[in-house]
Each structure stands twice: as structure tokens, then as C-alpha cells.
Write a protein that holds these residues in place. Structure first.
Motif, PDB file in Angstrom:
ATOM      1  N   THR A   1     -39.039  -8.656  27.299  1.00  7.09           N
ATOM      2  CA  THR A   1     -39.888  -9.677  27.901  1.00  7.09           C
ATOM      3  C   THR A   1     -39.451 -11.046  27.385  1.00  7.09           C
ATOM      4  OG1 THR A   1     -41.485  -9.613  26.092  1.00  7.09           O
ATOM      5  CG2 THR A   1     -41.838  -8.070  27.928  1.00  7.09           C
ATOM      6  N   GLU A   2     -39.953 -12.110  27.998  1.00  7.08           N
ATOM      7  CA  GLU A   2     -39.628 -13.459  27.522  1.00  7.08           C
ATOM      8  C   GLU A   2     -40.096 -13.652  26.090  1.00  7.08           C
ATOM      9  OE1 GLU A   2     -40.225 -16.933  29.930  1.00  7.08           O
ATOM     10  OE2 GLU A   2     -40.072 -15.725  31.746  1.00  7.08           O
ATOM     11  N   THR A   3     -41.233 -13.075  25.751  1.00  2.05           N
ATOM     12  CA  THR A   3     -41.766 -13.197  24.394  1.00  2.05           C
ATOM     13  C   THR A   3     -40.843 -12.524  23.393  1.00  2.05           C
ATOM     14  OG1 THR A   3     -44.007 -13.167  25.277  1.00  2.05           O
ATOM     15  CG2 THR A   3     -43.766 -12.765  22.925  1.00  2.05           C
ATOM     16  N   SER A   4     -40.384 -11.324  23.682  1.00  2.04           N
ATOM     17  CA  SER A   4     -39.508 -10.625  22.736  1.00  2.04           C
ATOM     18  C   SER A   4     -38.155 -11.317  22.608  1.00  2.04           C
ATOM     19  CB  SER A   4     -39.343  -9.157  23.115  1.00  2.04           C
ATOM     20  OG  SER A   4     -38.764  -9.012  24.384  1.00  2.04           O
ATOM     21  N   VAL A   5     -37.663 -11.908  23.674  1.00  2.00           N
ATOM     22  CA  VAL A   5     -36.398 -12.637  23.613  1.00  2.00           C
ATOM     23  C   VAL A   5     -36.556 -13.914  22.797  1.00  2.00           C
ATOM     24  CG1 VAL A   5     -34.719 -13.913  24.989  1.00  2.00           C
ATOM     25  CG2 VAL A   5     -35.443 -11.661  25.727  1.00  2.00           C
ATOM     26  N   SER A   6     -37.704 -14.574  22.886  1.00  2.00           N
ATOM     27  CA  SER A   6     -37.920 -15.821  22.150  1.00  2.00           C
ATOM     28  C   SER A   6     -37.886 -15.598  20.639  1.00  2.00           C
ATOM     29  CB  SER A   6     -39.235 -16.478  22.564  1.00  2.00           C
ATOM     30  OG  SER A   6     -40.336 -15.697  22.151  1.00  2.00           O
TER      31      SER A   6
ATOM     32  N   ASN B   1     -30.959  -4.396  30.105  1.00  2.00           N
ATOM     33  CA  ASN B   1     -32.331  -4.846  29.927  1.00  2.00           C
ATOM     34  C   ASN B   1     -32.855  -5.644  31.115  1.00  2.00           C
ATOM     35  OD1 ASN B   1     -33.635  -4.171  27.269  1.00  2.00           O
ATOM     36  ND2 ASN B   1     -31.612  -4.823  26.585  1.00  2.00           N
ATOM     37  N   GLN B   2     -32.118  -5.674  32.199  1.00  2.98           N
ATOM     38  CA  GLN B   2     -32.505  -6.423  33.398  1.00  2.98           C
ATOM     39  C   GLN B   2     -32.755  -7.895  33.086  1.00  2.98           C
ATOM     40  OE1 GLN B   2     -35.811  -4.115  34.885  1.00  2.98           O
ATOM     41  NE2 GLN B   2     -34.463  -2.570  35.730  1.00  2.98           N
ATOM     42  N   LEU B   3     -31.930  -8.452  32.206  1.00  2.31           N
ATOM     43  CA  LEU B   3     -32.046  -9.866  31.871  1.00  2.31           C
ATOM     44  C   LEU B   3     -31.536 -10.708  33.034  1.00  2.31           C
ATOM     45  CD1 LEU B   3     -30.658  -9.820  28.220  1.00  2.31           C
ATOM     46  CD2 LEU B   3     -33.042 -10.064  28.916  1.00  2.31           C
ATOM     47  N   PRO B   4     -32.240 -11.777  33.406  1.00  2.00           N
ATOM     48  CA  PRO B   4     -31.785 -12.628  34.500  1.00  2.00           C
ATOM     49  C   PRO B   4     -30.636 -13.556  34.093  1.00  2.00           C
ATOM     50  CG  PRO B   4     -33.858 -13.446  33.628  1.00  2.00           C
ATOM     51  CD  PRO B   4     -33.558 -12.157  32.917  1.00  2.00           C
ATOM     52  N   SER B   5     -30.524 -13.837  32.789  1.00  2.00           N
ATOM     53  CA  SER B   5     -29.457 -14.697  32.275  1.00  2.00           C
ATOM     54  C   SER B   5     -29.296 -14.412  30.783  1.00  2.00           C
ATOM     55  CB  SER B   5     -29.792 -16.178  32.493  1.00  2.00           C
ATOM     56  OG  SER B   5     -30.974 -16.523  31.786  1.00  2.00           O
ATOM     57  N   ILE B   6     -28.260 -14.965  30.183  1.00  2.00           N
ATOM     58  CA  ILE B   6     -28.069 -14.825  28.742  1.00  2.00           C
ATOM     59  C   ILE B   6     -29.136 -15.697  28.084  1.00  2.00           C
ATOM     60  CG2 ILE B   6     -26.516 -15.250  26.804  1.00  2.00           C
ATOM     61  CD1 ILE B   6     -24.171 -14.659  28.674  1.00  2.00           C
ATOM     62  N   PRO B   7     -29.947 -15.127  27.202  1.00  2.00           N
ATOM     63  CA  PRO B   7     -31.054 -15.886  26.604  1.00  2.00           C
ATOM     64  C   PRO B   7     -30.588 -17.134  25.865  1.00  2.00           C
ATOM     65  CG  PRO B   7     -31.252 -13.543  26.103  1.00  2.00           C
ATOM     66  CD  PRO B   7     -29.901 -13.754  26.727  1.00  2.00           C
ATOM     67  N   LYS B   8     -31.251 -18.255  26.134  1.00  2.00           N
ATOM     68  CA  LYS B   8     -30.874 -19.524  25.503  1.00  2.00           C
ATOM     69  C   LYS B   8     -31.088 -19.507  23.985  1.00  2.00           C
ATOM     70  CE  LYS B   8     -35.267 -21.885  26.516  1.00  2.00           C
ATOM     71  NZ  LYS B   8     -36.041 -20.702  26.759  1.00  2.00           N
ATOM     72  N   GLU B   9     -31.911 -18.588  23.498  1.00  2.00           N
ATOM     73  CA  GLU B   9     -32.154 -18.476  22.065  1.00  2.00           C
ATOM     74  C   GLU B   9     -30.883 -18.114  21.291  1.00  2.00           C
ATOM     75  OE1 GLU B   9     -35.953 -18.162  24.175  1.00  2.00           O
ATOM     76  OE2 GLU B   9     -34.015 -17.200  24.464  1.00  2.00           O
TER      77      GLU B   9
ATOM     78  N   LEU C   1     -21.679  -9.711  20.633  1.00  2.00           N
ATOM     79  CA  LEU C   1     -22.728  -9.822  21.645  1.00  2.00           C
ATOM     80  C   LEU C   1     -22.401  -8.893  22.806  1.00  2.00           C
ATOM     81  CD1 LEU C   1     -25.271 -11.172  22.877  1.00  2.00           C
ATOM     82  CD2 LEU C   1     -23.746 -12.931  23.811  1.00  2.00           C
ATOM     83  N   SER C   2     -23.377  -8.055  23.148  1.00  2.00           N
ATOM     84  CA  SER C   2     -23.237  -7.189  24.312  1.00  2.00           C
ATOM     85  C   SER C   2     -24.401  -7.446  25.253  1.00  2.00           C
ATOM     86  CB  SER C   2     -23.223  -5.718  23.893  1.00  2.00           C
ATOM     87  OG  SER C   2     -23.160  -4.904  25.051  1.00  2.00           O
ATOM     88  N   VAL C   3     -24.074  -7.912  26.453  1.00  2.00           N
ATOM     89  CA  VAL C   3     -25.084  -8.126  27.492  1.00  2.00           C
ATOM     90  C   VAL C   3     -24.731  -7.311  28.736  1.00  2.00           C
ATOM     91  CG1 VAL C   3     -25.853 -10.396  26.690  1.00  2.00           C
ATOM     92  CG2 VAL C   3     -23.949 -10.239  28.312  1.00  2.00           C
ATOM     93  N   GLY C   4     -23.834  -6.366  28.590  1.00  2.00           N
ATOM     94  CA  GLY C   4     -23.378  -5.544  29.701  1.00  2.00           C
ATOM     95  C   GLY C   4     -24.486  -4.737  30.348  1.00  2.00           C
ATOM     96  N   GLY C   5     -24.306  -4.456  31.617  1.00  2.00           N
ATOM     97  CA  GLY C   5     -25.244  -3.619  32.339  1.00  2.00           C
ATOM     98  C   GLY C   5     -26.485  -4.325  32.844  1.00  2.00           C
ATOM     99  N   ASN C   6     -26.581  -5.626  32.625  1.00  2.00           N
ATOM    100  CA  ASN C   6     -27.664  -6.425  33.196  1.00  2.00           C
ATOM    101  C   ASN C   6     -27.177  -6.877  34.570  1.00  2.00           C
ATOM    102  OD1 ASN C   6     -29.799  -6.702  31.022  1.00  2.00           O
ATOM    103  ND2 ASN C   6     -27.954  -7.275  29.902  1.00  2.00           N
ATOM    104  N   GLU C   7     -27.315  -6.000  35.542  1.00  2.00           N
ATOM    105  CA  GLU C   7     -26.595  -6.090  36.812  1.00  2.00           C
ATOM    106  C   GLU C   7     -26.856  -7.334  37.649  1.00  2.00           C
ATOM    107  OE1 GLU C   7     -27.374  -2.335  38.657  1.00  2.00           O
ATOM    108  OE2 GLU C   7     -26.259  -1.255  37.125  1.00  2.00           O
TER     109      GLU C   7
ATOM    110  N   VAL D   1     -22.275  -7.119  35.034  1.00  2.00           N
ATOM    111  CA  VAL D   1     -23.386  -8.069  35.185  1.00  2.00           C
ATOM    112  C   VAL D   1     -23.380  -8.739  36.556  1.00  2.00           C
ATOM    113  CG1 VAL D   1     -23.620  -8.505  32.707  1.00  2.00           C
ATOM    114  CG2 VAL D   1     -22.156 -10.000  34.067  1.00  2.00           C
ATOM    115  N   GLY D   2     -22.464  -8.336  37.415  1.00  2.00           N
ATOM    116  CA  GLY D   2     -22.427  -8.887  38.769  1.00  2.00           C
ATOM    117  C   GLY D   2     -21.741 -10.237  38.880  1.00  2.00           C
ATOM    118  N   MET D   3     -20.934 -10.609  37.883  1.00  2.00           N
ATOM    119  CA  MET D   3     -20.201 -11.884  37.930  1.00  2.00           C
ATOM    120  C   MET D   3     -19.128 -11.833  39.006  1.00  2.00           C
ATOM    121  SD  MET D   3     -19.054 -13.532  34.259  1.00  2.00           S
ATOM    122  CE  MET D   3     -18.225 -12.067  33.718  1.00  2.00           C
TER     123      MET D   3
END
Length: 158
Positions: A2-7, A23-31, A41-47, A72-74
């Protein structure tokens, strides 16, 4: 996630390794921008992930040695990837890439590059381009080992 857990990520200033795959992230978290010690850093599979150009200028990304940004659909990759001078492994497999930016050849520490399952011409175009010849540290392209003598044959016209 969630946004809270990412923050909460910004609380972990000394974090070295972060896995956020699938994790179905819409983007790489700015945090992540504040995680200056981050090496993996692994953000793979966030299609459906959007990879914004600004990501490559974040301080938290600059020290990365390992980056999995696969599936990630790039459909395109920014020249900003060239700023990640410490990368030894880059995985962009399983995206919709039809080419790699020229800046990839400036990743002087890069030893392993995974580009499988993109546009079918990507690997052929890359191997026959001058980019691969400039990448002195590159030892593996997908699962194939690349020897120095092979680089000379690849980069000049296959």
C-alpha cells in the motif's frame, strides 16, 4: 503493498537490498530516492509499472550494483540509465523493448545483461551494434558467456 507501507521505506536509510517484485506497483516508489546505500533493487514483475525518466537521477539509485527491472511493461528505456555507473547486473528481460539506449555502453562495470523476451530483434541488433564492443566488463548476455575475442567479432558486424 500500500502507499502507507511504501512510505515507510524512507525510514530505512541504511537499506542495502530491496525486493519489491510482483507487488502491482504503479511506479518505482519515490522513497527510494533517499536510500543512498542501496546496492540491490528488484522491481520486476510489476507488469503495469511506469518508469519515469526522473528515477535515474535519484541519489538512492546512483549506487546500485544490481537492478532487476524485468517484466514491468517498459517499451522504451531512458538514456538516464547511463548514470548508474556502478551497475554490475541489469535485467530488463520480459519487457517490450525494441532497442537499448546508447548510454548502456557507458555502464563500465556491467558484467551481466539480461535482455531476453523483448522485441525479437533486440538481442540481434544489440550484438551486432558497436555498443557491445564498448562494454569491456560484460561477461554474460542473458545466459551466454561472452569472451573478449567474441566481442571483437560481435561489435563490428555479424
Amino acid at each position: 503493498l500500500t502507499e502507507t507501507s511504501v512510505s515507510v521505506l524512507s525510514c530505512f536509510k541504511n537499506l542495502i537490498k530491496l525486493r519489491l517484485q510482483k507487488n502491482q506497483l504503479p511506479s518505482i516508489p519515490k522513497e527510494i530516492a533517499g536510500l543512498k546505500g542501496l546496492a540491490y533493487l528488484s522491481v520486476g514483475g510489476n507488469e503495469e509499472m511506469e518508469v519515469k525518466d526522473e528515477v535515474w537521477s535519484w541519489e538512492g539509485i546512483k549506487g546500485l550494483k544490481v537492478l532487476y527491472i524485468d517484466s514491468v511493461g517498459m517499451s522504451a528505456m531512458s538514456e538516464g540509465i547511463g548514470g548508474l555507473k556502478n551497475l554490475t547486473l541489469l535485467d530488463v528481460s520480459g519487457n517490450g523493448l525494441s532497442e537499448l539506449p546508447a548510454a548502456v555502453s557507458g555502464l563500465s562495470a556491467l558484467e551481466k545483461l539480461y535482455i531476453a523476451d523483448n522485441d525479437w530483434n533486440l538481442k540481434l541488433d544489440f550484438m551486432s551494434s558497436e555498443l557491445v564492443g564498448k562494454m569491456k566488463a560484460l561477461k554474460y548476455l542473458d545466459e551466454f558467456e561472452i569472451k573478449q575475442e567474441d566481442k571483437g567479432r560481435m561489435g563490428g558486424g555479424m
